[in-house]
Design a protein around this motif. Structure first.
Motif, PDB file in Angstrom:
ATOM      1  N   VAL A  39     -27.080  -5.916   7.112  1.00 25.14           N
ATOM      2  CA  VAL A  39     -27.880  -5.388   5.774  1.00 25.14           C
ATOM      3  C   VAL A  39     -27.566  -6.766   4.868  1.00 25.14           C
ATOM      4  O   VAL A  39     -28.773  -6.985   4.049  1.00 25.14           O
ATOM      5  N   ALA A  40     -26.531  -7.185   4.432  1.00 23.41           N
ATOM      6  CA  ALA A  40     -26.232  -8.137   3.657  1.00 23.41           C
ATOM      7  C   ALA A  40     -27.084  -9.429   3.810  1.00 23.41           C
ATOM      8  O   ALA A  40     -27.749 -10.079   3.032  1.00 23.41           O
ATOM      9  N   ILE A  41     -27.262  -9.845   5.077  1.00 26.12           N
ATOM     10  CA  ILE A  41     -27.781 -10.996   5.586  1.00 26.12           C
ATOM     11  C   ILE A  41     -29.498 -10.863   5.694  1.00 26.12           C
ATOM     12  O   ILE A  41     -30.056 -11.609   5.369  1.00 26.12           O
ATOM     13  N   CYS A  42     -29.785  -9.805   6.548  1.00 24.39           N
ATOM     14  CA  CYS A  42     -31.124  -9.448   6.693  1.00 24.39           C
ATOM     15  C   CYS A  42     -32.023  -8.904   5.862  1.00 24.39           C
ATOM     16  O   CYS A  42     -33.154  -8.999   5.772  1.00 24.39           O
ATOM     17  N   HIS A  43     -31.273  -7.885   4.962  1.00 24.07           N
ATOM     18  CA  HIS A  43     -32.119  -7.250   3.955  1.00 24.07           C
ATOM     19  C   HIS A  43     -31.157  -7.294   2.536  1.00 24.07           C
ATOM     20  O   HIS A  43     -30.810  -6.339   1.858  1.00 24.07           O
ATOM     21  N   PRO A  44     -31.200  -8.576   2.014  1.00 23.92           N
ATOM     22  CA  PRO A  44     -30.332  -8.755   0.779  1.00 23.92           C
ATOM     23  C   PRO A  44     -30.808  -7.947  -0.334  1.00 23.92           C
ATOM     24  O   PRO A  44     -29.998  -7.561  -1.126  1.00 23.92           O
ATOM     25  N   LEU A  45     -32.054  -7.789  -0.435  1.00 27.83           N
ATOM     26  CA  LEU A  45     -32.813  -7.213  -1.572  1.00 27.83           C
ATOM     27  C   LEU A  45     -32.545  -5.700  -1.760  1.00 27.83           C
ATOM     28  O   LEU A  45     -32.323  -5.110  -2.855  1.00 27.83           O
ATOM     29  N   HIS A  46     -32.342  -5.103  -0.484  1.00 23.50           N
ATOM     30  CA  HIS A  46     -32.203  -3.616  -0.437  1.00 23.50           C
ATOM     31  C   HIS A  46     -30.517  -3.286  -0.195  1.00 23.50           C
ATOM     32  O   HIS A  46     -30.369  -2.033   0.212  1.00 23.50           O
ATOM     33  N   TYR A  47     -29.631  -4.376  -0.134  1.00 21.87           N
ATOM     34  CA  TYR A  47     -28.229  -4.129   0.177  1.00 21.87           C
ATOM     35  C   TYR A  47     -27.855  -3.072  -0.622  1.00 21.87           C
ATOM     36  O   TYR A  47     -27.111  -2.179  -0.431  1.00 21.87           O
ATOM     37  N   ALA A  48     -27.836  -3.170  -2.041  1.00 21.74           N
ATOM     38  CA  ALA A  48     -27.183  -2.202  -2.858  1.00 21.74           C
ATOM     39  C   ALA A  48     -27.838  -0.815  -2.921  1.00 21.74           C
ATOM     40  O   ALA A  48     -27.066   0.213  -2.700  1.00 21.74           O
ATOM     41  N   SER A  49     -29.102  -0.763  -2.535  1.00 23.04           N
ATOM     42  CA  SER A  49     -29.928   0.460  -2.460  1.00 23.04           C
ATOM     43  C   SER A  49     -29.624   1.155  -1.107  1.00 23.04           C
ATOM     44  O   SER A  49     -29.296   2.754  -0.967  1.00 23.04           O
ATOM     45  N   ILE A  50     -29.033   0.650  -0.080  1.00 21.48           N
ATOM     46  CA  ILE A  50     -28.720   1.122   1.200  1.00 21.48           C
ATOM     47  C   ILE A  50     -27.301   1.468   1.385  1.00 21.48           C
ATOM     48  O   ILE A  50     -27.075   2.602   1.678  1.00 21.48           O
ATOM     49  N   LEU A  51     -26.607   0.646   1.074  1.00 22.87           N
ATOM     50  CA  LEU A  51     -25.055   0.922   1.058  1.00 22.87           C
ATOM     51  C   LEU A  51     -24.513   1.190  -0.247  1.00 22.87           C
ATOM     52  O   LEU A  51     -23.869   0.584  -0.959  1.00 22.87           O
ATOM     53  N   THR A  52     -24.953   2.366  -0.788  1.00 16.40           N
ATOM     54  CA  THR A  52     -24.391   2.985  -1.901  1.00 16.40           C
ATOM     55  C   THR A  52     -22.997   3.839  -1.678  1.00 16.40           C
ATOM     56  O   THR A  52     -22.563   3.718  -0.446  1.00 16.40           O
TER      57      THR A  52
END
Length: 321
Positions: free
Chosen positions: A132-145
């Motif tokens: 998630v951090a590398i492939c979807h960095p913009l959504h990282y904080a919203s996905i892994l709450t």
């Protein structure tokens, strides 16, 4: 007459219905006190290293992020694995205490395999975090709450309990009418089940399912996450960004190798090398149980700059106090 009485005493001990008999390092019983020195060092490194990582993550607000929360789960798991085997191993090496009650042995069986499977599950969760951090960095904080991470932690605990508890209950119902002499200084399922003198087909099938669902599936999913990471960084990033992304995954990749290489080796040895020298089985089992708790704190302390800085900060604050 003396020889006969000694032999009777030994046979009576190994067949005591209320105890299992643990084994140290076969062929080196006379050197157990010396062998205890490296074991003591390994246990000390594991306890101090994992406790330090937990303290650093707890004290540093900047480390209250998904990656480090998963790392704290890994450190807790390693600490649990260490404390599970430490009592029986060290009391055998120091005081030659080989007896362990059935209840204590099954309790150690539960926690030993539980924490081992938990380590695999945490590494799988960490691979998802890296994806998630590398492939979807913009959504990282919203996905892994924090809420999602908490649910992942609960799911890992439930998964491991459901994997180990049925094996324990299935094994506990069976009679142990052969010698109760185990081949390790702790209680492993692979070691205990060979002492059963009843039909173990159900146990074998369930163990196979657990192996397929955890030892086989977890590495495959981790490899899949790395394949997706590689496809992402090779397709869009510059060489500098690629190296940075790969460096961020290096600690996790080394931790995966440290766990799965000994785990697979132990399973293969018990299944296909049953007639190998006892020393081979003991050596692989000890590497399997000691390598991750000892190496993980070292890997993450050396390869993760934030953890290394946190350790220096923790030590520097203590000196000032």
């Amino acid at each position: 007459v003396l020889h006969s009485s000694v032999m009777y005493k030994q046979n009576n001990t190994t067949q005591d219905p209320f105890y299992f008999i643990l084994t140290g390092i076969p062929g080196f019983e006379a050197f157990h006190i010396w062998i205890s020195i490296p074991f003591c060092c390994f246990y000390t490194i594991s306890i101090m290293g994992n406790t330090t990582i937990l303290a650093v993550i707890l004290r540093e607000p900047s480390l209250h992020q998904p990656m480090y929360l998963f790392l704290s789960m890994l450190a807790l798991t390693d600490l649990g694995l260490t404390l599970t085997t430490l009592p029986t191993v060290m009391q055998l090496l120091w005081f030659n205490i080989q007896k362990i009650t059935f209840e204590a042995c099954f309790a150690q069986f539960f926690f030993l395999h539980g924490f081992s499977f938990m380590e695999s599950s945490v590494l799988l969760a960490m691979s998802f975090d890296r994806y998630v951090a590398i492939c979807h960095p913009l959504h990282y904080a919203s996905i892994l709450t924090s809420k999602v991470i908490g649910r992942i932690g609960v799911a890992i605990i439930c998964r491991c309990v459901l994997a180990v508890l049925p094996s324990l209950l299935l094994l506990k119902r069976l009679p142990f009418c052969h010698s109760h002499l185990l081949s390790h200084s702790y209680c492993l399922h692979q070691d205990m089940i060979r002492l059963v003198c009843a039909d173990i087909q159900v146990n074998s099938w369930f163990a196979l399912v657990v192996v397929l669902l955890i030892i086989a599936v977890d590495p495959l999913l981790i490899v899949l996450s790395y394949a997706l990471i590689l496809r992402s960084i090779l397709g869009t990033a510059t060489w500098t960004e690629r190296l940075r992304a790969l460096n961020n995954c290096l600690s996790h990749f080394l931790a995966v190798l440290v766990l799965y290489v000994p785990m697979v080796s132990l399973s293969m040895t018990h299944r296909f090398a049953k007639h190998a020298p006892p020393l081979v089985h003991v050596a692989i089992a000890n590497i399997y149980l000691l390598a991750p708790p000892v190496m993980n704190p070292i890997i993450y302390s050396v390869k993760t700059k934030q953890i290394l800085q946190g350790i220096f900060h923790l030590l520097f604050q203590r000196k000032l106090q």
